[in-house]
Design an enzyme around this catalytic site. Structure first.
Site, short mmCIF file in Angstrom:
data_model
loop_
_atom_site.label_atom_id
_atom_site.label_comp_id
_atom_site.label_asym_id
_atom_site.label_seq_id
_atom_site.Cartn_x
_atom_site.Cartn_y
_atom_site.Cartn_z
N ASP A 82 26.79 -30.70 4.95
CA ASP A 82 27.68 -31.67 4.33
C ASP A 82 29.14 -31.39 4.68
O ASP A 82 29.77 -30.53 4.06
CB ASP A 82 27.48 -31.64 2.81
N ASP A 282 31.42 -37.78 7.41
CA ASP A 282 30.68 -37.10 6.35
C ASP A 282 29.22 -36.94 6.72
O ASP A 282 28.42 -37.87 6.58
CB ASP A 282 30.83 -37.91 5.06
#
Length: 421
Positions: A82, A282
């Site tokens: 992440d 992201d």
């Protein structure tokens, strides 16, 4: 998952292979399976990178993971990669709510809690609703993600053994979260991983901690394969010397995200009304999100372009908000991509900085044989005006987050781990 609060050369052969094909099919095998590692206790001798094999896919899993060993003796945890958040956390061996699925992947604290007076605790507790009773109290954390998911737990430190691409070994003691209250929502299924590997550029990220110890350059990169899998690396050893498109990161006082822009959207190489987008890269988001205005404009462009083509809306398919069916079920994206036009994001403050988004970078084929739009309305899930470039649009690209030069780069790449994987 956007958190709210979400070098030294290789051998000559590897370097030639890497620069000639950006990411050859054999590169990650050679990096990940290097033999006869040389133990080292000197940080100055570790001027290379750390590479990890990635597992997972955009659909149907909805996430990409790497295996990280923690502790002594080490225990392996599968973590969702992440770049949209900083803190790494694993499921704690404690009474919990919303526990992650693999019950054999629990971390048991052993007197290694981070105290409130620690600088990293102050970094994770920067939000006004976090307060410590005293400097010797345990450091609690709470991370809320943009999809309304969250993790609550305690901060601790432990050995995280790493093998570097130059063959050296290290056992740095790094801080991470031990989570006992997890919440999973959004378009992704409930997490079947043991936690999250936070790759943001805040002080609490594993990347920043390794850099502060002098072990790596403050660079992280990933290559996500459209066919599933890929690889991740810390450090700058695997960054090509040419062929990468770079654009500067935007500075923000309130967030630690990899934000770039402004960028204008092109449809079939023609300008559109969608202009000036600021974008967060992201890897914790399966799909790409535009704000409502931009999303509506894109949907209109795609819908109008599909007129006269053998596709109709498949409203009964709930895989994603907007799906189409064909005369017969599609078996793969290759059956349908000829019906869709390529997209392109042009970064207006960077010369020749273009992010190409072919149909494969914004469509999925569902288990029902329909094709769905993988660019979603972020405003509907509480993102406001935030725009996110997620995994679907990062596939088969080598993406590099360079925190030292404050820039992000990408290049088309073959992200398969090996030709026979």
């Amino acid at each position: 998952m956007v958190a709210k609060s979400r070098g030294i050369p290789l051998t000559t052969l590897l370097l030639i292979l890497f620069l000639s094909a950006i990411v050859p099919t054999s590169l990650s095998d050679q990096v990940l399976n290097s033999k006869n590692p040389r133990p080292s206790s000197s940080a100055s001798s570790l001027g290379s990178s750390v590479a990890f094999q990635i597992k997972g896919n955009v659909y149907p899993l909805g996430y990409y993971t790497v295996s990280l060993a923690i502790g002594n003796p080490p225990k392996v945890y599968d973590l969702d990669i992440d770049t949209g958040s900083d803190l790494t956390w694993v499921q704690c061996d404690a009474p919990c709510q919303g526990c992650t699925i693999p019950r054999n992947r629990l971390y048991k604290p052993n007197g290694n809690l981070v105290k409130c007076g620690d600088p990293l605790c102050k970094a994770i507790q920067s939000a006004p609703n976090h307060h410590c009773a005293g400097p010797n109290e345990q450091c609690d954390y709470e991370v809320e993600y943009a999809d309304q998911g969250s993790s609550l737990g305690v901060l601790l430190r432990d050995n995280i053994p790493l093998k570097f691409t130059n063959g050296s070994l290290a056992r740095p003691i790094l801080a991470f979260g031990c989570g006992y209250d997890q919440k999973h929502v959004g378009h992704n299924p409930s997490a079947s991983t043991a936690g999250v590997l936070g790759l943001g550029n805040g002080k609490t990220s594993i990347l920043s901690q390794l850099h502060s110890l002098g072990l790596i350059r403050n660079v992280v990169g990933h290559c996500l394969s459209e066919r599933g899998g890929g690889f991740l690396f810390f450090g700058d050893q695997l960054v090509p010397q040419s062929g990468v498109v770079w654009t500067p990161l935007l500075q923000s006082s309130s967030t630690q995200h990899y934000k770039t822009g402004p960028a204008d959207l092109f449809f079939d190489r023609k300008p559109t009304s969608v202009k000036g987008l600021q974008l967060i890269f992201d890897s914790g988001s399966s799909y790409t999100y535009f704000n409502s205005k931009a999303h509506k404009a894109l949907v209109n462009l795609v819908t109008n372009d599909l007129r006269g083509k053998p596709l109709s809306r498949a409203t009964e398919d709930s895989s994603l908000p907007i799906c189409w069916r064909g005369p017969k079920p599609f078996k793969s994206l290759h059956d349908v991509t000829s019906n869709f036009k390529p997209l392109l994001l042009s970064f207006t403050k960077s010369k020749n900085s273009l992010l190409q988004l072919p149909p494969e970078a914004y469509l999925i084929v569902t288990k029902h044989g329909n094709v769905c739009l993988g660019i979603l309305d972020g405003t509907e899930i509480g993102l406001g005006n935030t725009n996110i470039i997620g995994d679907i649009s990062l596939q088969d690209k080598l993406v590099i987050y360079d925190n030292e030069k404050q820039q992000i780069g990408w290049a088309s790449a073959n992200c398969d781990r090996s030709s026979n994987s």
